[in-house]
Design an enzyme around this catalytic site. Structure first.
Site, short mmCIF file in Angstrom:
data_model
loop_
_atom_site.label_atom_id
_atom_site.label_comp_id
_atom_site.label_asym_id
_atom_site.label_seq_id
_atom_site.Cartn_x
_atom_site.Cartn_y
_atom_site.Cartn_z
N SER A 53 0.85 -1.20 0.00
CA SER A 53 0.00 0.00 0.00
C SER A 53 0.88 1.25 0.00
O SER A 53 2.10 1.17 0.11
CB SER A 53 -0.92 0.01 1.23
OG SER A 53 -0.17 0.26 2.40
N SER A 99 0.97 3.61 2.29
CA SER A 99 1.03 4.25 3.60
C SER A 99 2.42 4.75 3.97
O SER A 99 2.57 5.58 4.87
CB SER A 99 0.53 3.28 4.68
OG SER A 99 1.43 2.21 4.85
N LYS A 150 5.45 0.03 9.17
CA LYS A 150 5.28 1.43 9.55
C LYS A 150 6.59 1.92 10.16
O LYS A 150 7.54 1.17 10.33
CB LYS A 150 4.14 1.62 10.56
CG LYS A 150 2.80 1.03 10.15
CD LYS A 150 2.14 1.78 9.02
CE LYS A 150 0.79 1.13 8.66
NZ LYS A 150 0.18 1.76 7.46
#
Length: 322
Positions: free
Chosen positions: A126, A128, A183
């Protein structure tokens, strides 16, 4: 054994097919462990039983041939037709079900050990982590940077480097540990993390932020404001749109230690509990992270991401990243 092996391969095909079609979420670590164990059993069986049996049959064939030739020679027959070499070769030949199990064990075992204790490949699914990581980046994750963990159960047995603010980490998604997420570490145990009006504050101090112009997101066909942020000793780029809403709709969420967080129309504030970490995506307004689903426990850590080894759409992406 051939029927059993065919059944095992059939089960593997069904499992992989259902995984590929999205009928269930696969666990590659568990699958690799099972494949290693199964092929190891075949490998030992081949070394201890099947290969000695084939060699014994080949020796019996040779001894029988020598005895026959000796008997015929005693009768004055020197020239004897028949070459046992093809038959001997066929007796020694490994059957397909051993070739496709015991023969694969060394390769599968090496892959399992490398992936479990050294480096694991990971594909960015993704946006992100834009602009640091792009969709389609194939990255390497250092599995031993934070410590050595047992495969499958992910239990740490040896400590190594502590988790640092600014690290890009791959971890098991707390909501569904069958999935891996990536992340950036923003808060470590004891930190007070605030994110209000698109501005990050740690322990009461605003995080260093410098404008870097605009970044063009190809997937969304739009420009986003880009900033240089510094977390600990790590400087990295992030995307933050000051005009985006600060409200995290529906907060607070029901996650472990949710009482450590407070939400308002301007944003949120969380105190990171012991043994947990607060994670955020670099694409701050397009990332589902700890602001939404809570803290990442130490037990969920997979490893530290550090290198893009391939992007088939952009070879210039290959290299280390912060």
């Amino acid at each position: 054994m051939s029927a059993l092996t065919a059944a095992l391969y059939g089960a593997l095909i069904v499992y992989l097919g259902g995984w590929f079609l999205g009928h269930w979420i696969g666990n590659f670590s568990l699958l690799l462990f099972i494949l290693t164990m199964v092929t190891m059993v075949y490998w030992f069986a081949e070394r201890l039983k099947f290969k000695p049996a084939r060699e014994a049959a080949a020796r019996a064939l040779e001894e029988g041939d020598r005895a026959r030739r000796a008997q015929l020679a005693a009768q004055g027959i020197e020239k004897v037709d028949g070459d046992i070499a093809p038959a001997r070769e066929k007796l020694l030949m490994q059957p397909w079900w051993l070739d496709w199990t015991a023969g694969l064990f060394p390769v599968i075992c090496i892959v399992f050990l490398l992936r479990s204790f050294l480096f694991e490949p990971f594909k960015i699914p993704s946006g992100s982590m834009i602009p640091t990581l792009l969709v389609g980046d194939l990255i390497l994750v250092n599995k031993f940077h934070y410590g050595v963990r047992l495969p499958v159960i992910n239990t740490k047995i040896i400590d190594n480097n502590p988790v640092q603010r600014g690290d890009v980490m791959v971890f098991r998604y707390p909501v569904d540990p069958r999935q891996d997420y990536i992340k950036r570490v923003v808060g470590i145990p004891g930190d007070v993390v605030e994110y209000r009006n698109q501005r990050l504050t740690l322990n009461g101090q605003p995080v260093s932020l410098a404008a870097q112009g605009e970044y063009y997101e190809e997937d969304r066909l739009r420009y986003e404001p880009m900033w240089q942020e510094k977390l600990g000793a790590v400087e990295h780029r992030i995307l933050v749109n000051p005009d985006a809403p600060s409200y995290f709709g529906g907060m607070p969420k029901n996650f472990p230690f949710a009482d450590n967080c407070r939400y308002s129309a301007e944003g949120m504030q969380c105190t990171v509990p012991p043994g947990h970490y607060f994670m955020m995506g670099d694409n701050r307004d397009n990332s589902q992270d700890s602001r939404f689903w809570g803290f990442v426990p130490d037990a969920n850590i997979v490893g530290k991401a550090f290198f893009v080894w391939m992007n088939f759409g952009n070879l210039g992406r290959i290299g280390p990243f912060h």
